[in-house]
Design a protein around this motif. Structure first.
Motif: not given
Length: 434
Positions: A224-237
């Motif tokens: 249940a949890l692993l699919p929600l743990t993918a890294p989310v890239p951040q954008v430098d403003p």
């Protein structure tokens, strides 16, 4: 002429005599005693501490086996009763009861070491915790127990805890016992029987989550949890360049767990409780919510939150009107009917906070709304005729002579059964020693 034998002292007599002797010594002037006496006294007292712990374990194990705390004293468990009686922390009280049962049932060598005073209570706890982490191989557990008890005669509890892992590796260097154990179905059964989950306040503005379960449970959780743990890239403003997710895996797993729980609440997946779908509820004044004064809010499961956190949670929340009196008492939350409405359930939680039975702090999610005067006997479904009780104490009120009423100040209070022919008054908090 016949000579009658004097009656033998009872166990209670012996304990009272020992307590009286220690009380007398506590008033002794030690300033004039030689050094050797002071040191000798301290050594003797450590043996008394260990022996006292062994005796306490034997008594607790028997009390728990008979169910006295629940059946005769009205407590939710032996651990609840002992925690209140000894005045210790809740987790410490539960561990003491669990260790008492383990000492008496499975670890006679450790119990005997306590009786003789060769190990301290703290060292005995280290031994029991170390053995508990082992597979269910009795010979392996007995070997590790003996090794640690031998080490305990030379080192402190802190050093013993550090060496516990080394001792385990020494008695099972090839991990053969663990390999064999992993192939047995009983490992899963043991893991399932020992499953638990706790969420506690860490005293520093956060929470601590502890738990254990079976491999099957872990598989479900990870799925249940692993699919929600993918890294989310951040954008430098400033540069608009994509940056890697700063969260490590542990943080992403935590975020996934919270996200999954929030999804369950948002989609009304959990069962109903207290007449309404579960919601995260925070109680605080309207002035604090608006930011006009600083006042901590309290969630319905007992955690304190800052006004900032409460305001953030209130951005997407249902507002439930509740009229409070000058002393914070709930005056009106909606119309009355036979079944407790969602509004009335919230008011009951707001007033009682947790199970109202003296000494019990089980949270509202485990509680029932009990009619003091039953509906069938003409009782109304209103706040002045309701009290929040956990399942165990709900049965206690129905099945034992315990009584409950709402006092003049609108709060519930309870009267214990007559004990030893003595009438006992109404109370809200149980004395530690009854």
């Amino acid at each position: 002429m016949a000579i009658s034998a004097l009656p033998l002292p009872t166990p209670d007599d012996l304990v009272s005599e020992a307590a009286a002797g220690l009380h007398t010594l506590s008033r002794h002037d030690w300033a004039g005693e030689p050094d050797v006496v002071l040191v000798s006294m301290m050594e003797s007292l450590q043996g008394i501490r260990a022996t006292q712990r062994a005796l306490e374990a034997q008594l607790l194990a028997e009390i728990d086996a008979r169910g006295l705390a629940k059946e005769r004293l009205g407590w939710g468990s032996t651990a609840d009763w002992y925690t209140h009686l000894a005045g210790v922390r809740r987790g410490q009280g539960k561990q003491t009861v669990d260790h008492a049962t383990e000492l008496v049932s499975n670890r006679p060598a450790t119990l005997e070491s306590l009786v003789s005073g060769t190990v301290s209570p703290e060292q005995a706890d280290v031994v029991l915790n170390a053995v508990d982490r082992l597979p269910g191989d009795d010979r392996l557990r007995d070997t590790v127990e003996r090794e640690l008890l031998d080490e305990a005669t030379r080192i402190t509890a802190t050093e013993l805890a550090r060496q516990g892992r080394d001792v385990i590796e020494a008695v099972d260097p090839d991990r053969t016992a663990r390999t064999v154990e992993a192939q047995l179905a009983r490992e899963d059964r043991v893991a399932h029987q020992r499953r638990f989950l706790t969420v506690t306040d860490d005293g520093a503005g956060g929470i601590t989550v502890k738990g254990r379960g079976s491999v099957e449970d872990g598989t479900i959780l990870r799925a249940a949890l692993l699919p929600l743990t993918a890294p989310v890239p951040q954008v430098d403003p400033e540069t608009c360049q994509e940056l890697p997710d700063p969260r490590d895996f542990g943080v992403r797993m935590w975020d996934a767990l919270v996200r999954l729980a929030q999804h369950a609440l948002d989609t009304d997946l959990p069962p109903e409780s207290h007449g309404a779908r579960p919601r995260v509820t925070v109680t605080m004044s309207l002035e604090a919510l608006r930011g006009e004064l600083f006042e901590r809010g309290r969630t319905d499961d007992g955690f304190d939150v800052s006004p900032e956190v409460a305001r953030r949670m209130a951005c997407d929340a249902e507002v439930v009107p509740m009229v409070l009196g000058t002393h914070g008492e709930v005056l009106d939350v909606g119309r009355t009917r036979r079944l407790v409405t969602a509004a009335l359930g919230r008011a009951l939680v707001e007033r009682d906070r947790h199970c109202a039975f003296p000494g019990c702090t089980r949270p509202p999610v485990m509680g029932h709304a009990h009619h003091i005067l039953p509906w069938a006997d003409g009782g109304t479904t209103c706040l002045s005729n309701l009290v929040l009780l956990c399942g165990h104490h709900h049965r206690t009120i129905h099945q034992t002579p315990w009584e409950v009423r709402i006092a003049d100040d609108g709060r519930p209070e309870f009267r214990p059964p007559t004990r030893l022919g003595l009438e006992r008054g109404w109370l809200r908090h149980r004395p530690r020693r009854e």
